[in-house]
Scaffold this active site. Structure first.
Site, mmCIF file in Angstrom:
data_model
loop_
_atom_site.group_PDB
_atom_site.id
_atom_site.type_symbol
_atom_site.label_atom_id
_atom_site.label_comp_id
_atom_site.label_asym_id
_atom_site.label_seq_id
_atom_site.Cartn_x
_atom_site.Cartn_y
_atom_site.Cartn_z
ATOM 1 N N LYS A 14 0.827 -1.079 -0.115
ATOM 2 C CA LYS A 14 -0.160 0.077 0.072
ATOM 3 C C LYS A 14 0.661 1.330 -0.090
ATOM 4 O O LYS A 14 0.553 2.193 -0.612
ATOM 5 C CB LYS A 14 -1.156 0.067 1.191
ATOM 6 C CG LYS A 14 -1.816 -0.910 1.259
ATOM 7 C CD LYS A 14 -2.960 -1.029 2.404
ATOM 8 C CE LYS A 14 -2.347 -1.097 3.778
ATOM 9 N NZ LYS A 14 -1.970 -2.411 4.012
ATOM 10 N N ARG A 89 -9.845 0.694 8.772
ATOM 11 C CA ARG A 89 -9.698 -0.833 9.180
ATOM 12 C C ARG A 89 -10.896 -1.286 9.867
ATOM 13 O O ARG A 89 -10.483 -2.543 10.277
ATOM 14 C CB ARG A 89 -8.431 -0.625 10.066
ATOM 15 C CG ARG A 89 -7.219 -0.769 9.417
ATOM 16 C CD ARG A 89 -5.913 -0.795 10.306
ATOM 17 N NE ARG A 89 -4.769 -1.442 10.235
ATOM 18 C CZ ARG A 89 -3.679 -0.751 9.664
ATOM 19 N NH1 ARG A 89 -3.550 0.349 9.148
ATOM 20 N NH2 ARG A 89 -2.549 -1.596 9.605
ATOM 21 N N ARG A 128 11.077 -6.356 5.525
ATOM 22 C CA ARG A 128 10.993 -5.003 5.931
ATOM 23 C C ARG A 128 11.380 -4.823 7.228
ATOM 24 O O ARG A 128 12.065 -3.637 7.616
ATOM 25 C CB ARG A 128 9.439 -4.602 5.581
ATOM 26 C CG ARG A 128 9.223 -3.101 5.909
ATOM 27 C CD ARG A 128 7.842 -2.706 5.675
ATOM 28 N NE ARG A 128 6.926 -2.949 6.481
ATOM 29 C CZ ARG A 128 5.618 -2.809 6.571
ATOM 30 N NH1 ARG A 128 4.981 -2.159 5.569
ATOM 31 N NH2 ARG A 128 4.782 -2.987 7.362
ATOM 32 N N ARG A 134 10.925 -1.250 11.879
ATOM 33 C CA ARG A 134 10.005 -0.995 12.405
ATOM 34 C C ARG A 134 9.757 -2.036 13.607
ATOM 35 O O ARG A 134 9.750 -3.057 13.546
ATOM 36 C CB ARG A 134 8.805 -1.210 11.504
ATOM 37 C CG ARG A 134 8.392 0.372 10.973
ATOM 38 C CD ARG A 134 7.298 0.118 9.905
ATOM 39 N NE ARG A 134 6.096 -0.319 10.604
ATOM 40 C CZ ARG A 134 4.608 -0.446 9.686
ATOM 41 N NH1 ARG A 134 4.563 0.171 8.515
ATOM 42 N NH2 ARG A 134 3.800 -0.911 10.296
ATOM 43 N N ARG A 145 -0.632 -9.214 13.342
ATOM 44 C CA ARG A 145 -1.712 -8.077 12.665
ATOM 45 C C ARG A 145 -2.314 -8.550 11.399
ATOM 46 O O ARG A 145 -3.125 -8.040 10.835
ATOM 47 C CB ARG A 145 -0.377 -7.162 11.916
ATOM 48 C CG ARG A 145 0.076 -6.280 12.972
ATOM 49 C CD ARG A 145 1.462 -5.789 12.698
ATOM 50 N NE ARG A 145 1.401 -4.877 11.582
ATOM 51 C CZ ARG A 145 2.701 -4.985 10.803
ATOM 52 N NH1 ARG A 145 3.896 -5.487 11.337
ATOM 53 N NH2 ARG A 145 2.775 -4.087 9.760
HETATM 54 P P1 AMP Z 1 0.217 0.308 9.382
HETATM 55 O O1 AMP Z 1 1.510 1.178 8.975
HETATM 56 O O2 AMP Z 1 -0.935 0.920 8.474
HETATM 57 O O3 AMP Z 1 0.369 -0.926 8.826
HETATM 58 O O4 AMP Z 1 -0.092 0.749 10.709
HETATM 59 C C1 AMP Z 1 0.626 0.205 11.933
HETATM 60 C C2 AMP Z 1 -0.311 0.319 13.143
HETATM 61 O O5 AMP Z 1 -0.692 1.198 13.336
HETATM 62 C C3 AMP Z 1 -1.279 -0.767 12.997
HETATM 63 O O6 AMP Z 1 -0.934 -2.114 13.383
HETATM 64 C C4 AMP Z 1 -2.313 -0.446 14.154
HETATM 65 O O7 AMP Z 1 -1.680 -0.660 15.530
HETATM 66 C C5 AMP Z 1 -1.982 1.121 13.813
HETATM 67 N N1 AMP Z 1 -3.133 1.599 12.872
HETATM 68 C C6 AMP Z 1 -2.899 2.140 11.827
HETATM 69 N N2 AMP Z 1 -3.924 2.600 10.991
HETATM 70 C C7 AMP Z 1 -4.901 2.478 11.765
HETATM 71 C C8 AMP Z 1 -6.367 2.489 11.720
HETATM 72 N N3 AMP Z 1 -6.958 2.781 10.703
HETATM 73 N N4 AMP Z 1 -7.006 1.909 12.787
HETATM 74 C C9 AMP Z 1 -6.557 1.433 14.205
HETATM 75 N N5 AMP Z 1 -5.139 1.432 14.038
HETATM 76 C C10 AMP Z 1 -4.473 1.721 13.068
#
Ligand code: AMP
Length: 192
Positions: A14, A89, A128, A134, A145
């Site tokens: 993404k 999400r 990654r 990260r 996740r």
């Molecule tokens: P991402 O970089 O989008 O994979 O987000 C990393 C982490 O941030 C996720 O595993 C969640 O803990 C949190 N997070 C990001 N976006 C959301 C969302 N829309 N709703 C809830 N938690 C989020």
């Protein structure tokens, strides 16, 4: 306005594809993951609360992320459109986003679901982890996740499927090739 959701599991590409879409369509990128990582790095009150949840691979509360998106929509009044990455999400977030956009006389034009096999996702996320450091890219959190994605986030695809806004796109192959598939779907979608 052209409002697009780039949807898919962690590791689907993404972030990479968002960059290509922004470059091509001039949209504003809204990634809740990036915003939250910014809050963590700045050690804000929100960041301190969110960190433990993110490190565990769980979802931050709906109210928090919806509030963050509302602030960003207000910050970027007059933007030609938005690309939402990692948001919504949950179905509740999707409903809130529809309401926020409706209040601004606009809507989601297309939801692009990047499809990648689970085996490939784990491989990409482990790679990654090595490259980016990260905190949530370790094996245990990766599996968590993915579970959270299938349980809480996949229903969002059905939510938009019912609105006839969902396009499934093969997310394996070269970056340009995948971008070409996404672009074809965006260009073919009726103007919102
Ligand atoms: P991402 O970089 O989008 O994979 O987000 C990393 C982490 O941030 C996720 O595993 C969640 O803990 C949190 N997070 C990001 N976006 C959301 C969302 N829309 N709703 C809830 N938690 C989020």
């Amino acid at each position: 306005m052209t409002n697009i959701i780039l949807f898919g599991p962690p590791g689907a590409g993404k972030g990479t594809q968002s960059e290509r879409i922004i470059e091509h369509y001039g949209l504003v990128h809204l990634s809740t993951g990036d915003i939250l990582r910014g809050e963590v790095a700045a050690e804000t009150e929100l960041g301190l609360k969110a960190k433990a949840i993110m490190d565990a691979g769980q979802l931050v509360g709906d109210d928090i992320v919806i509030g963050m998106i509302e602030n960003k929509l207000n910050e970027h009044k007059g933007a030609p459109g938005f690309i939402f990455d990692g948001f919504p999400r949950t179905v509740m977030q999707a409903q809130a986003l529809d309401a926020l956009l409706a209040k601004r006389q606009t809507e989601i034009k297309r939801v692009l679901l990047l499809e990648v096999s689970e085996e490939e996702l784990v491989k990409r996320l482990l790679k990654r982890a090595k490259d980016s450091g990260r905190a949530d890219d370790n094996h245990q959190t990766i599996l968590e996740r993915l579970d959270v994605y299938f349980e809480k986030t996949m229903p969002v695809a059905d939510y938009y499927g019912k609105q006839d806004k969902l396009s499934q796109v093969a997310g394996e192959g070269g970056v340009d090739e995948i971008f070409g598939r996404l672009k074809a779907q965006i260009d073919a979608a009726p103007q919102a």
